[in-house]
Motif scaffolding. Sequence first.
Motif, PDB file in Angstrom:
ATOM      1  N   LEU A   1       0.834  -1.212   0.000  1.00 62.77           N
ATOM      2  CA  LEU A   1       0.000   0.000   0.000  1.00 62.77           C
ATOM      3  C   LEU A   1       0.866   1.258   0.000  1.00 62.77           C
ATOM      4  O   LEU A   1       0.634   2.198  -0.759  1.00 62.77           O
ATOM      5  CB  LEU A   1      -0.940  -0.004   1.215  1.00 62.77           C
ATOM      6  CG  LEU A   1      -2.044  -1.078   1.188  1.00 62.77           C
ATOM      7  CD1 LEU A   1      -2.857  -1.036   2.475  1.00 62.77           C
ATOM      8  CD2 LEU A   1      -2.946  -0.924  -0.027  1.00 62.77           C
TER       9      LEU A   1
ATOM     10  N   THR B   1       2.969   1.618  -3.426  1.00 57.16           N
ATOM     11  CA  THR B   1       2.187   2.011  -4.607  1.00 57.16           C
ATOM     12  C   THR B   1       1.651   3.435  -4.445  1.00 57.16           C
ATOM     13  O   THR B   1       1.505   4.158  -5.425  1.00 57.16           O
ATOM     14  CB  THR B   1       1.034   1.025  -4.890  1.00 57.16           C
ATOM     15  OG1 THR B   1       0.262   0.845  -3.692  1.00 57.16           O
ATOM     16  CG2 THR B   1       1.544  -0.313  -5.366  1.00 57.16           C
ATOM     17  N   GLN B   2       1.401   3.849  -3.202  1.00 58.80           N
ATOM     18  CA  GLN B   2       0.986   5.239  -2.981  1.00 58.80           C
ATOM     19  C   GLN B   2       2.137   6.184  -3.325  1.00 58.80           C
ATOM     20  O   GLN B   2       1.932   7.233  -3.935  1.00 58.80           O
ATOM     21  CB  GLN B   2       0.541   5.435  -1.523  1.00 58.80           C
ATOM     22  CG  GLN B   2      -0.032   6.813  -1.237  1.00 58.80           C
ATOM     23  CD  GLN B   2      -1.189   7.180  -2.171  1.00 58.80           C
ATOM     24  OE1 GLN B   2      -2.085   6.365  -2.402  1.00 58.80           O
ATOM     25  NE2 GLN B   2      -1.147   8.373  -2.742  1.00 58.80           N
TER      26      GLN B   2
ATOM     27  N   TYR C   1      -1.647  -6.582  -3.535  1.00 66.25           N
ATOM     28  CA  TYR C   1      -2.589  -5.496  -3.279  1.00 66.25           C
ATOM     29  C   TYR C   1      -3.977  -6.066  -2.972  1.00 66.25           C
ATOM     30  O   TYR C   1      -4.638  -5.633  -2.027  1.00 66.25           O
ATOM     31  CB  TYR C   1      -2.653  -4.558  -4.495  1.00 66.25           C
ATOM     32  CG  TYR C   1      -3.635  -3.427  -4.292  1.00 66.25           C
ATOM     33  CD1 TYR C   1      -3.256  -2.261  -3.642  1.00 66.25           C
ATOM     34  CD2 TYR C   1      -4.958  -3.538  -4.728  1.00 66.25           C
ATOM     35  CE1 TYR C   1      -4.164  -1.229  -3.427  1.00 66.25           C
ATOM     36  CE2 TYR C   1      -5.863  -2.514  -4.515  1.00 66.25           C
ATOM     37  CZ  TYR C   1      -5.457  -1.362  -3.867  1.00 66.25           C
ATOM     38  OH  TYR C   1      -6.367  -0.352  -3.650  1.00 66.25           O
TER      39      TYR C   1
ATOM     40  N   ASN D   1      -9.398   3.376  -0.528  1.00 61.64           N
ATOM     41  CA  ASN D   1      -8.134   3.236  -1.249  1.00 61.64           C
ATOM     42  C   ASN D   1      -8.319   2.733  -2.688  1.00 61.64           C
ATOM     43  O   ASN D   1      -7.620   3.145  -3.598  1.00 61.64           O
ATOM     44  CB  ASN D   1      -7.220   2.303  -0.461  1.00 61.64           C
ATOM     45  CG  ASN D   1      -5.817   2.314  -1.000  1.00 61.64           C
ATOM     46  OD1 ASN D   1      -5.515   1.559  -1.905  1.00 61.64           O
ATOM     47  ND2 ASN D   1      -4.979   3.200  -0.483  1.00 61.64           N
TER      48      ASN D   1
ATOM     49  N   SER E   1      -6.007   4.473  -5.293  1.00 59.45           N
ATOM     50  CA  SER E   1      -4.715   3.835  -5.515  1.00 59.45           C
ATOM     51  C   SER E   1      -4.484   3.536  -6.990  1.00 59.45           C
ATOM     52  O   SER E   1      -5.422   3.336  -7.767  1.00 59.45           O
ATOM     53  CB  SER E   1      -4.661   2.545  -4.700  1.00 59.45           C
ATOM     54  OG  SER E   1      -4.188   1.483  -5.474  1.00 59.45           O
ATOM     55  N   THR E   2      -3.214   3.519  -7.374  1.00 62.94           N
ATOM     56  CA  THR E   2      -2.872   3.229  -8.770  1.00 62.94           C
ATOM     57  C   THR E   2      -3.268   1.790  -9.120  1.00 62.94           C
ATOM     58  O   THR E   2      -3.775   1.528 -10.211  1.00 62.94           O
ATOM     59  CB  THR E   2      -1.371   3.516  -9.046  1.00 62.94           C
ATOM     60  OG1 THR E   2      -1.074   3.125 -10.375  1.00 62.94           O
ATOM     61  CG2 THR E   2      -0.437   2.807  -8.080  1.00 62.94           C
TER      62      THR E   2
END
Lengths: 251, 224
Positions: free
Chosen positions: A200, A203-204, A240, B2, B6-7
């Motif tokens: 998390l 990737t943020q 993810y 999220n 999020s990507t």
Amino acid sequence: MDLTLHVWRQKGPQDKGKLETYPAKGISSDMSFLEMLDEVNDGLIKSGQEPIAFDHDCREGICGMCSQVINGRPHGKQEGTTVCQLHMRQYNDGDEIFIEPWRAKAFPVQKDLIVDRTSLDVIMQAGGYVSCHTGGVDDANALLIPKPTADYAMDAAECIGCGACIAACPNSSAMLFTSAKVAQLAALPQGKPEARKRVLAMTQAILDEGFGNCTNHYECEAACPKGISVKFIAKLNREYLKTMMPTSTGA
Amino acid sequence: MNLFKSTVGRKILMAVTGLCLVGFISVHLIGNLSVFAGPDGINAYAEHLHALGPLVWVFRLIMLGLFAVHITFGVQLYLENRAATPDSYAVQKSLVTTFSAKTMVFTGLIILAFLLYHLLHFTVQITNPDISAHNLALDAANRLDVFTMVTKSFHNAFIVLVYIVAMVALTLHIFHGISSWVQTLGWSTGTSQDKVTAIGKLVAIAYGLAYIAIPLLLLARIVK
């Protein structure tokens, strides 16, 4: 051999920069690409001109400093090599060669062919580590890791953080780089406790640093000097998705 | 949440909504092919669909939601990606990516424009009122004559051209979509990657050929 170089020249981060043309005469086919640039720079210095600034360190293909896009391809036309391991025998007399720095919003050009890759460090700081107590070193093989797992993690760990994946990506996404770190650590027992937090946070950091989003072009894998596979991006996506599942401890 | 920021989350949303939309075009294609079975095929199909009553509206709302998510995030990701690449290379080279992958947002917007036209044409029926089922006589079995509306529409070369251009855009769009959702959902491995991508591309071409065949064969009077 005699070549014509078109090199990106930029005085500093604020300068607009432009391509300049230089002749490279009497180049030996045994030279590496960086040695060829050294020769050209020698000539520039002797004639009182500013030499071409480029990043380089180990010159043995493992440091990932040489951030050059040569004729539209990061690290030049030879597959699986960095610029220092690219040799002039790959080129022919009379060739025209365009040399440009990595181009991405997250990689601002510092000077000529040198870019600032701090953004990759920021992604690493977001989660590219395992937390552990300092102290005595564990006995070797006290923690058993199956050979296929070790090999898998090693393949991911081959990433040298050069940024070619971002330079090649039409979206300037840092997904291959990030996925190599996430996959390597998520595969190993030492990395598992922080796996959720890591994927998390890292990737943020990709978005926070101004990189783009991955849309499965796979240009990264093709340009990677270490052959990092996009299967690690699939692994990152799995990691993810796992963050959405309840854990056995109910968190 | 999220997932929406999020990507990776948005990439997964694009894949899941995209897959649902591929599910839709699969069912739609099977329905459309019933035109080749003559009035008894497509008119009966249309009547059965309308007989679903309120379920049709439930279905339409779900479709609207899918399109809204897919288009919103698609455009948002495109804009972010463009902002991340402000400068281009003097020598620009693609190594393995496809024309289809590079034009997703454009083919997507063409499909959106076509979708609006397509709804006005066959659902609302205001683009060609003279040959719209609402204004035509009922068929022999007292059903709306969708068959005549479709065949007469596709005897018009301009309408056929619009449909073919849109279906080429759709094919290009799903050429990348169907070949890359497995990767996005994290199901691909190093060894399966190439096979999954190749199968996805073949499936997309098959959809494209089948969709283009309908207006083309009707225009050429090969199927009457």
